[in-house]
Write an enzyme that holds these catalytic residues in place. Structure first.
Site, PDB file in Angstrom:
ATOM      1  N   HIS A   1       0.812  -1.185   0.018  1.00  0.00           N
ATOM      2  CA  HIS A   1      -0.110  -0.311   0.041  1.00  0.00           C
ATOM      3  C   HIS A   1       1.017   1.358  -0.084  1.00  0.00           C
ATOM      4  CE1 HIS A   1      -3.585  -2.277   1.804  1.00  0.00           C
ATOM      5  NE2 HIS A   1      -3.062  -3.025   0.860  1.00  0.00           N
TER       6      HIS A   1
ATOM      7  N   TYR B   1     -12.529  10.463   3.568  1.00  0.00           N
ATOM      8  CA  TYR B   1     -13.191   9.436   2.748  1.00  0.00           C
ATOM      9  C   TYR B   1     -13.474   8.123   3.380  1.00  0.00           C
ATOM     10  CZ  TYR B   1     -13.309  13.409  -0.464  1.00  0.00           C
ATOM     11  OH  TYR B   1     -13.717  14.433  -0.847  1.00  0.00           O
TER      12      TYR B   1
END
Lengths: 382, 382
Positions: free
Chosen positions: B158, B261
Site C-alpha cells: 500500500h 473518505y
C-alpha cells in the site's frame, strides 16, 4: 441455519458492530433466487478438495501443504489425520484431491492425489495412493501408492489433479502436464493425460492403448494441459474434466478413450505479445477433439460438481465450477451435453474458489483457496 | 500501423505459424466499435506508469524494480536512464509513478514517486522527487527529494501512488496507508492521504489544515486506503482518485479539501469470514464522504485516464481505468460527475493492466503488469 451458526449470529449481533461483514449468513441476488451463504469453517490454509463421509459424519478436506482433516456437518474442524503421506508442497504442489472408495461403507478406503518429490528435491510428479480410515476417524492406516506420474518433470506447476470413480468402479485420474507442454502429446509419458486404473492400481485390459509399444497403458485420453476439475455426469455416467488454458482457453472436455484433446498443438488461448505458444497451430488441429466449452478469458477454473439433488429445483441439470482468478462460482445450465447458459455467482466474496461439491443435504459446499480459507455452505431461497 | 508493426506483420506472416496469437495487431469487439490492439513493446518487467514527452519524443515508462526508460513512438525501448534514485523494490514497493512538470518544455523536470527504505531495511514509505531530463534523454540530473511519507510504516504494501498537477501548478500526491489501517484517520501521519504541495515541495498556505496543531499541513484529504490511480478531470479541473478496497469496495473519489473518505471506518468491502474489518462501522459513517463510484467485487483498479481527444468521438467524456485482478480495461461513461455506464474491455488478453494514458494521437496506451509486460496501443474502428 445450524445451531452453531444460529448461536454465532446471536454473538455477532451482541458483540460485533452492525455491519454487512458481521453476519454469519449473508444473501446475494442470483438469477434463480437469493443465494444464502454461511461460513461453516474458516482459518484453514489453501483448502483444495472435499469429500463427504456417509451418515452425516461430515467431510474430509485437504489443505495443500499436507493436512487431511475432518470437518463436522456443523463446522467443527478436526486435527490433521495421521497416516497421510509426505507431500511436495512447493508452487502448485502439495496435497490435492481426496475421494472415497465406491464401497467406502465396507472398505473405508480414502484415495488421495498429491505432488511427490523425485528425490533430487528439484522435480516432482502427481502420485495417487489410498489408506483405510480408522474407525475413530483419526488416521489413515496402511496407506499405499497405486499410481505415479512418470517421469517426474514438474518444477512446481501443473500437477492437476482430480480423482473420479465411474459407475463400474474404475478410477479416473485427471492430470497436468507439469508445465512441460510437449509431453501432453507423448504417449510414453503420463503428463497431460487422463488415466484410468483399477482401485488397486492395476491397468484395465480394455484401456485404449493396452498392448501398444512405447505407450503407457494407463492412458485414457491425452493432449490435456492442467486439469483441476473433474466429475462424473450423473445423467450419462460419463467423465467430464476441465483444464486451464495458457492465457485464455480454459476448457471443459468429455474425455473419450484414446482421443487427443489438442494441447499444446490446439489452444484457444492467445498471447498479447507477438510470440505465439511455440507448438500451437491454432484453435483447432486435425485429429484433436474440440472442447465442449471454452472461455477466451481464463476464469482459472477448478473443482466442479453436477447438481442432481432435489433440494433446489432451479439448479437441476446445472454444473457448478469454482474459479480462482475470476474469484467466482460459475453456474452452467446444461441441455444434455450442451452448455446453454452461464451465470457468475459469489463475486461479492472476492475469494478464490478452489472446489465445490453438492452435499447430501442438497446445499453447495465451497472451499476458498486463501491463506485464511473458508468452507462455505451455499443455498437458494426460492 | 507503425512502420515497425507493419514490418513485424510481414515477418509474422513469413515466419510464424498462422494463428490468432501471431498477429501484431488484433481486433476485439466492443460496444463502440472494433478495438484495435497492437503491441508496441514487450519483455518489460512490471511496468507501472507512463508519461508522454512532447514533440513525438515518445514516452517515459517505469518498471517497478527501479528502471526509468524512454520508449519511442514506434516502440523502440531505450536503456534505463541514469540518475534515478535507489528504490525499495519489495512487495508492492519500487519505482511507481512518473509525471512531467507542467513547464517541461522550459524546465525539463521529471517527477517520480517510489518506495524508499527507512534505513532499518524493514520499513519503507512513499517518496517523491524530481530531476532534470538531460538534453540527450539519457539521464536525470540533480535529482532531489521534495516529499517523504512520514512515518515510514510499510512492510511492503500500500504505497499508492500517483502524481497529478492541477491547472494552477499544484502537485497532488495520492498515497496508500502502508497497510496500517488506522493511520488513514490520523492527521499527524501521511498514510492514507491525498497531499497537496508546490513543485519544490513547499506547503501551500491555503491547504485545509495549515496552522492546526498535530496535523500535517501537506494533507489535502484523508481516510484513503491504497490509491493507485489519479487524474485531473479535463472538463472541471478537479482531481479524481481511485483506491483499492479490502475485499470488495474499490472506489473512485473526488477528494475535496479537508474531507474524510472514510477508510477504515467506512468501507463497502465485505469479508466472507465472520470477522469484519476491526475498525469498520459499515458502508457509511457520519462525517465521511461516500465514494463517487464503488465496486462490490474488486477489479483491483489502477492507473486511469479521462478521454478528451477528438480522435475517437465514441469515447468522448469516458474514463478508462486499468484493472489488475480483473485483467481488464474498464471504460466508464460519464455524465458530468456521474458514472452512467460501465464496459469491460481487453479481457481476452488475460493481462493485469497497471496503467492507461491517452496519447497525443488519441490512442490509448496501456501497460501490463507482468514479468513479461507489454506496452499496448489501443484504438477504435468506427
Amino acid at each position: 441455519m445450524s445451531s452453531r451458526t444460529w448461536l454465532l449470529s446471536l454473538c455477532a449481533a451482541a458483540l460485533l458492530p452492525l455491519t454487512a461483514t458481521a453476519a454469519p449468513e449473508r444473501t446475494f441476488p442470483s438469477e434463480e433466487g437469493q443465494l444464502t451463504v454461511s461460513t461453516l469453517a474458516e482459518g484453514l490454509k489453501n483448502l483444495w478438495a472435499l469429500a463427504f463421509l456417509p451418515d452425516g459424519q461430515g467431510m474430509l478436506v485437504t489443505e495443500r501443504q499436507g493436512n487431511l482433516r475432518i470437518i463436522s456437518a456443523d463446522g467443527k474442524v478436526g486435527s490433521p489425520l495421521s497416516g497421510v503421506p509426505q507431500v511436495w508442497a512447493k508452487g502448485q504442489g502439495g496435497l490435492l484431491d481426496v475421494a472415497l472408495s465406491p464401497q467406502f461403507e465396507q472398505d473405508r478406503m480414502v484415495y488421495l492425489s498429491y505432488a511427490e518429490g523425485g528425490g533430487d528435491g528439484d522435480t516432482a510428479g502427481t502420485t495417487v495412493g489410498r489408506g483405510r480410515l480408522s474407525s475413530d476417524n483419526l488416521r489413515l492406516d496402511d496407506f499405499n501408492v497405486i499410481f505415479r506420474q512418470q517421469p517426474k518433470l514438474s518444477s512446481g506447476n501443473h500437477f492437476g489433479s482430480r480423482l473420479v470413480f465411474d459407475r463400474d468402479g474404475y478410477l479416473f485420474i485427471a492430470l497436468g502436464e507439469n508445465n512441460q507442454r510437449p509431453t501432453a502429446q507423448d504417449l510414453d509419458k503420463l503428463q497431460g493425460k487422463v488415466v484410468r486404473i483399477l482401485p488397486d492400481g492395476q491397468v484395465p485390459k480394455d484401456n485404449p492403448f493396452v498392448g501398444q509399444s512405447n505407450v503407457r497403458p494407463e492412458v485414457w485420453s491425452y493432449g490435456h494441459r492442467n486439469q483441476q476439475g473433474a466429475a462424473l455426469n450423473p445423467w450419462t455416467g460419463e467423465l467430464w474434466t476441465n483444464e486451464h488454458g495458457p492465457r485464455g482457453g480454459d476448457e471443459i472436455n468429455i474425455p473419450k478413450p484414446g482421443k487427443n484433446y489438442g494441447w499444446p498443438l490446439a489452444t484457444h488461448g492467445i498471447n498479447y505479445s507477438l510470440l505465439p505458444i511455440p507448438e500451437a497451430k491454432g484453435k483447432r488441429v486435425e485429429g484433436a477433439v474440440d472442447p465442449l466449452h471454452v472461455w477466451e478469458k481464463s476464469p482459472a477454473i477448478s473443482g466442479m460438481a453436477f447438481y442432481d439433488n432435489p433440494r433446489f429445483k432451479a439448479w437441476d441439470h446445472n454444473l457448478f465450477i469454482g474459479a480462482l482468478a475470476a474469484q467466482e462460482l460459475i453456474r452452467l445450465q446444461l441441455d444434455g451435453d450442451k452448455v446453454v447458459h452461464e451465470e457468475r455467482l459469489l463475486g461479492q466474496l472476492n475469494a478464490r474458489i478452489r472446489d465445490v461439491r453438492v452435499g447430501p443435504d442438497g446445499f453447495l459446499y465451497v472451499l476458498t483457496d486463501e491463506s485464511d480459507g473458508a468452507l462455505l455452505k451455499v443455498g437458494l431461497t426460492q
